[in-house]
Design a protein around this motif. Structure first.
Motif, PDB file in Angstrom:
ATOM      1  N   GLY A  61      58.074  53.998  20.194  1.00  0.00           N
ATOM      2  CA  GLY A  61      57.054  53.438  21.057  1.00  0.00           C
ATOM      3  C   GLY A  61      56.635  52.556  20.525  1.00  0.00           C
ATOM      4  O   GLY A  61      57.202  51.663  19.326  1.00  0.00           O
ATOM      5  N   ARG A  62      55.229  52.944  20.310  1.00  0.00           N
ATOM      6  CA  ARG A  62      54.046  51.677  19.880  1.00  0.00           C
ATOM      7  C   ARG A  62      53.062  51.921  18.893  1.00  0.00           C
ATOM      8  O   ARG A  62      52.819  51.487  18.022  1.00  0.00           O
ATOM      9  CB  ARG A  62      52.879  51.338  20.579  1.00  0.00           C
ATOM     10  N   GLY A  88      66.129  44.329  24.479  1.00  0.00           N
ATOM     11  CA  GLY A  88      66.256  43.182  24.616  1.00  0.00           C
ATOM     12  C   GLY A  88      65.158  42.814  25.567  1.00  0.00           C
ATOM     13  O   GLY A  88      66.184  41.467  26.191  1.00  0.00           O
ATOM     14  N   ASN A  89      64.426  43.052  25.505  1.00  0.00           N
ATOM     15  CA  ASN A  89      63.124  42.671  26.777  1.00  0.00           C
ATOM     16  C   ASN A  89      62.079  41.971  26.363  1.00  0.00           C
ATOM     17  O   ASN A  89      61.517  41.287  26.589  1.00  0.00           O
ATOM     18  CB  ASN A  89      62.719  43.920  27.756  1.00  0.00           C
ATOM     19  N   CYS A  90      62.323  41.173  24.931  1.00  0.00           N
ATOM     20  CA  CYS A  90      61.154  39.948  24.886  1.00  0.00           C
ATOM     21  C   CYS A  90      62.394  39.154  23.716  1.00  0.00           C
ATOM     22  O   CYS A  90      63.892  39.080  23.404  1.00  0.00           O
ATOM     23  CB  CYS A  90      60.754  41.020  23.526  1.00  0.00           C
ATOM     24  N   MET A  91      61.893  38.017  23.225  1.00  0.00           N
ATOM     25  CA  MET A  91      62.160  36.767  22.405  1.00  0.00           C
ATOM     26  C   MET A  91      62.559  37.932  20.783  1.00  0.00           C
ATOM     27  O   MET A  91      61.697  38.271  20.748  1.00  0.00           O
ATOM     28  CB  MET A  91      61.413  35.756  22.413  1.00  0.00           C
ATOM     29  N   GLU A 108      57.005  39.463  15.244  1.00  0.00           N
ATOM     30  CA  GLU A 108      55.322  39.749  15.065  1.00  0.00           C
ATOM     31  C   GLU A 108      54.265  40.866  15.592  1.00  0.00           C
ATOM     32  O   GLU A 108      53.790  41.378  14.899  1.00  0.00           O
ATOM     33  CB  GLU A 108      54.761  38.594  15.719  1.00  0.00           C
ATOM     34  N   GLN A 109      55.553  41.976  16.146  1.00  0.00           N
ATOM     35  CA  GLN A 109      55.223  42.876  16.266  1.00  0.00           C
ATOM     36  C   GLN A 109      55.712  44.323  15.265  1.00  0.00           C
ATOM     37  O   GLN A 109      54.642  45.330  14.781  1.00  0.00           O
ATOM     38  CB  GLN A 109      56.119  43.921  17.764  1.00  0.00           C
ATOM     39  N   VAL A 147      57.252  39.551   9.017  1.00  0.00           N
ATOM     40  CA  VAL A 147      59.001  39.751   8.990  1.00  0.00           C
ATOM     41  C   VAL A 147      59.056  38.836  10.009  1.00  0.00           C
ATOM     42  O   VAL A 147      58.501  38.392  10.732  1.00  0.00           O
ATOM     43  CB  VAL A 147      58.996  41.158   9.910  1.00  0.00           C
ATOM     44  N   SER A 148      60.057  37.935   9.831  1.00  0.00           N
ATOM     45  CA  SER A 148      60.807  35.989  10.489  1.00  0.00           C
ATOM     46  C   SER A 148      61.691  37.214  11.499  1.00  0.00           C
ATOM     47  O   SER A 148      62.166  38.287  11.875  1.00  0.00           O
ATOM     48  CB  SER A 148      61.709  36.041   8.784  1.00  0.00           C
ATOM     49  N   PRO A 149      61.606  35.878  12.391  1.00  0.00           N
ATOM     50  CA  PRO A 149      62.464  36.452  13.822  1.00  0.00           C
ATOM     51  C   PRO A 149      63.615  36.170  12.896  1.00  0.00           C
ATOM     52  O   PRO A 149      64.514  36.400  13.778  1.00  0.00           O
ATOM     53  CB  PRO A 149      61.893  35.067  13.867  1.00  0.00           C
ATOM     54  N   ASP A 150      63.772  35.351  12.033  1.00  0.00           N
ATOM     55  CA  ASP A 150      65.921  34.985  11.554  1.00  0.00           C
ATOM     56  C   ASP A 150      65.390  36.392  10.965  1.00  0.00           C
ATOM     57  O   ASP A 150      67.631  36.387  11.111  1.00  0.00           O
ATOM     58  CB  ASP A 150      65.574  34.536  10.464  1.00  0.00           C
TER      59      ASP A 150
END
Length: 446
Positions: A57-58, A89-92, A98-99, A108-111
């Motif tokens: 979860g979180r 898949g419920n976010c960008m 960022e999470q 952590v990079s989006p890439d």
């Protein structure tokens, strides 16, 4: 097949799965026959599942923070290519990065993030169609980011046809309303993940499929096959903070498939099933691994990939299926070279039947004809998520696995090959998994 599997494990210097794990949950020491690679070879990368491996979860899993502190050098740079591969898949990607940065306390990079729907960027033949998208979170933004230009959400469809959604009495129109005609016909359906109101999404998606994308029309005769359906994330179950696994998008797909067949007598067909365990997902992840290797200044190809996960039917099955694909591609290229040219295609052999379009992720062709594909993808199962060491250990005899101890939780369109659910290694948690990999590769971790 068993002898072939044993030879494969011997080649890597390790024993089959059942011998890599003791009854106490501790990793058995690696034998001295393991091949060691010096630091200069720069030849391996890591794929991390997220839920059940790094977080519940979180809540971060305790071993995860220390594990990633060890993966970062003094300058904050990753020591090896790292990619996070999740069926969520419920976010960008930016949001997920960022999470993870916050939870793991490393950048952590989006890439480095791959969501279940990421490979849809390559399905350009659908990008100009009017697509109905289902899921939760910013689904419209996600769809546009992936390249879809004409997007209709379930809420938009419900607003256009307010008489269609009547299960919840409190949401039924209170007055007489006329249906608007502002929406174009739906040409394809894209299922990103489990929605919040299952009854609404199931009703409207079935309406769209039955009417060839025109839900305001009366159904006069069944038009089959229906319009294309692309689904992401086949996980039947996933692990959050609760003691037991929770329903995933795979459960929603079971409901949709059952409803469609009950109404029509026909099977719901998918144009593509994306996310683990499909091969297209691992091909895309391998591309991200290559990009990460280049960003680290590596000049040699990444030869070995280690995939760490908690779900035997998604993470382990997928990594092993991808490894099978890699071996088939290598054989195909060798045959092509022996014949002096031609186009390489992965072929079946007696032990490994030809992969279906579904297993490949909806593509009729085999990917991975590039010159520098990895040599192997090894699967590592951790016991902090869907799979727990408190469960019965999977027997080594696949026939016993099918008939006595395992219920197939994979998707309907994936054959149950018990051999693919057996991990290369079993360890307690992600920290032990990374230590194992670095020991295998002969790299210093700290």
């Amino acid at each position: 097949m068993q002898s072939q599997r044993f030879n494969y494990f011997v080649k890597l210097g390790r024993k089959p799965w059942k011998s890599s794990y003791s009854g106490t949950g501790k990793q058995i020491p690696i034998k001295s026959s393991v091949r060691n690679y010096n630091h200069g070879h720069n030849s391996f990368g890591l794929l991390f599942d997220i839920d059940g491996v790094l977080v519940r979860g979180r809540t971060p899993i305790p071993a995860a923070k220390q594990c990633f502190r060890n993966l970062i050098d003094q300058k904050g740079k990753y020591k090896v290519p790292v990619v996070f591969v999740t069926n969520a898949g419920n976010c960008m990607r930016q949001t997920k990065a960022e999470q993870l940065s916050h939870l793991l306390e490393v950048e952590v990079s989006p890439d480095q993030v791959m969501l279940s729907h990421s490979p849809l960027r390559m399905f350009r033949q659908f990008h100009d169609m009017c697509v109905l998208v289902s899921g939760q979170g910013p689904v419209e933004e996600v769809a546009h980011n992936l390249g879809f230009k004409n997007v209709v959400t379930i809420d938009m469809l419900r607003d256009a046809f307010p008489l269609q959604d009547v299960v919840d009495l409190n949401r039924r129109p209170k007055d007489n309303v006329s249906e608007t005609k502002g929406l174009p016909p739906i040409e394809a359906v894209v299922l990103f993940g489990e929605p919040v109101r299952w009854e609404t999404n199931l009703q409207l998606i079935v309406d769209v499929l039955l009417t060839s994308g025109k839900p305001g029309n009366a159904l006069t005769s069944l038009q089959y096959p229906h319009i294309p359906v692309l689904a992401c994330n086949m996980d039947l179950l996933w692990m959050a903070e609760a003691k037991n696994p929770r329903f995933g998008h795979g459960m929603f797909l079971v409901c949709l498939e059952s409803l469609y067949k009950k109404i029509t007598g026909c099977e719901l067909k998918y144009e593509a099933l994306i996310g683990k365990p499909s091969v297209v997902t691992y091909n895309y992840a391998e591309m991200l691994i290559r990009q990460q290797a280049e960003s680290l200044g590596w000049t040699q190809p990444v030869n070995r990939i280690y995939a760490i996960g908690d779900n035997p039917m998604a993470d382990i099955y997928g990594a092993n299926l991808y490894n099978r694909y890699l071996q088939a591609s290598r054989r195909a290229r060798a045959k092509m070279q022996a014949k002096g040219g031609g186009e390489p295609l992965a072929e079946a052999d007696e032990d490994n039947p030809k992969m279906t379009s579904t297993e490949l992720g909806g593509m009729s062709r085999v990917y991975g004809v590039e010159e520098f594909l990895p040599e192997v993808c090894s699967s590592i199962l951790v016991c902090t998520g869907v799979y727990s060491r408190d469960q019965l250990e999977l027997p080594s005899d696949p026939r016993q696995m099918v008939t006595e101890q395992r219920i197939f939780h994979g998707h309907r369109d994936f054959r149950f090959d018990p051999d693919l659910t057996q991990p290369s290694f079993v360890v307690q948690d992600v920290r032990e998994a990374v230590e194992l990999v670095f020991q295998q590769e002969g790299w210093p971790l700290e």
